[in-house]
Design a protein around this motif. Structure first.
Motif: not given
Length: 349
Positions: A256-280
């Motif tokens: 099994v695997g897990d993925r980070w999912a970015l919810i449509k219309n996320a209230p803090n989308r830019d910050n979420a993108i920044r976190f995903l880059r940080y993770f990678l």
């Protein structure tokens, strides 16, 4: 008004109009427990320290989190930004309807040879791979413990209460029953639901714990509610690290695997993108988390940074990978509703 006073007032007005880092946040849904503690130590808190963006977490089971995201989408009031989606669910139409297509984000990583194949795809960013497997109490079975799902169902040779998951994702339980009944791994899908439930009828009286969360599965082992169980390897590793008398088998474990999912219309989308880059961009942190959780990280360099013992246990090492069960995601997604309906009917009998 004095010139200095005017300048101070102007500076205050500008500052008030600009959002400060102290007000910045992202909201991440997790499954709690060991997973969240490891992520808090190695990712959430360091990310906040570097960026000033606070990571707020909410927790629930995987199924509960998806249900809440679905409800938010229906009402148009999205309060979360990111959550963990199972690899199978991430391939579904429902997932695509709820979450952003990450194709544009992933285009920045197309030439990144350090990432596992398909680690970044339209469904999300790979967190890591793990297994759902059979674990057993080594004090109950000090010699020649159960080795496969056939042994799991053999209550005469291996007596004691069992544990199985029950959280609206029953394919793994049915698959284990079919393997115990003699079905070859290559013939497992499509699942023979009738045959699986018939085999499970024999085991039902011996189930000491139907767990709904990872925390329940670990606590049930500690309290003796079960001596053999089907649980996530991340939770099994956590139990072993705390000194619990536990062993597990990778033979016929479910990949099994897990993925980070970015919810449509996320209230803090830019910050979420920044976190995903940080993770990678932090393979050393990936290594620490996966060493603690016994998972395979998204980067080859992260896997290489793990200790030798941890690397030998991760499910994608060649000698282990050949013994795993790889689920048919397309079949499972197509038949999810049927699987849940039949499972619920069986549970109510």
């Amino acid at each position: 008004m004095h010139l200095r006073s005017v300048a101070c007032l102007l500076a205050f007005t500008i500052a008030a109009a600009q959002p400060s880092f102290a007000d910045e946040q992202i909201v991440i849904a997790t499954t709690g427990g060991t997973w969240e503690r490891q992520m808090r130590e190695h990712f959430f808190d360091p990310f906040t320290k570097e960026t000033g963006i606070k990571v707020v977490t909410v927790s629930g089971t995987g199924a509960e989190n998806v249900a809440r995201v679905k409800a938010m989408a229906a009402t148009g009031k999205v309060e979360w930004d990111l959550y963990q989606a199972g690899e199978i669910q991430a391939a579904s139409e429902l997932h695509r309807s709820l979450n952003e297509d990450m194709t544009a984000f992933c285009s920045d990583y197309v030439t990144d040879k350090d990432l596992l194949s398909d680690a970044c795809n339209p469904s999300g960013v790979l967190f890591g791979y793990g297994t759902t497997l059979m674990v057993y109490n080594t004090e109950s079975f000090p010699k020649d413990g159960p080795a496969n799902w056939k042994d799991f169902f053999d209550v005469d040779r291996f007596p004691g209460p069992r544990a199985l998951p029950n959280f609206n994702d029953p394919w793994r339980v049915m698959a284990a029953a079919l393997l115990a009944d003699g079905v070859e791994p290559k013939d497992l899908f499509p699942l023979d639901i009738d045959r699986a439930l018939k085999r499970l009828n024999d085991l039902r009286p011996h189930i000491g714990l139907w767990w709904k969360t990872g925390d329940q599965s670990t606590q049930g082992f500690r309290t003796g509610e079960y001596v053999i169980g089907q649980i996530w390897q991340t939770r099994a590793a956590a139990l072993k690290q705390e000194g619990q008398p536990l062993a597990w088998r990778q033979d016929q474990a479910f990949l099994v695997g897990d993925r980070w999912a970015l919810i449509k219309n996320a209230p803090n989308r830019d910050n979420a993108i920044r976190f995903l880059r940080y993770f990678l961009d932090h393979p050393q942190a990936q290594a620490k988390v996966c060493e603690a959780l016994t998972c395979t990280p998204a980067r080859y360099s992260a896997a290489a940074a793990m200790g030798e013992a941890a690397r030998a246990m991760v499910p994608t090492s060649p000698e282990v990978f050949s013994r795993l069960i790889k689920p048919d995601a397309a079949w499972i997604n197509t038949h999810t509703q049927l699987l849940i309906e039949r499972w619920n009917e069986w549970n109510q009998q």
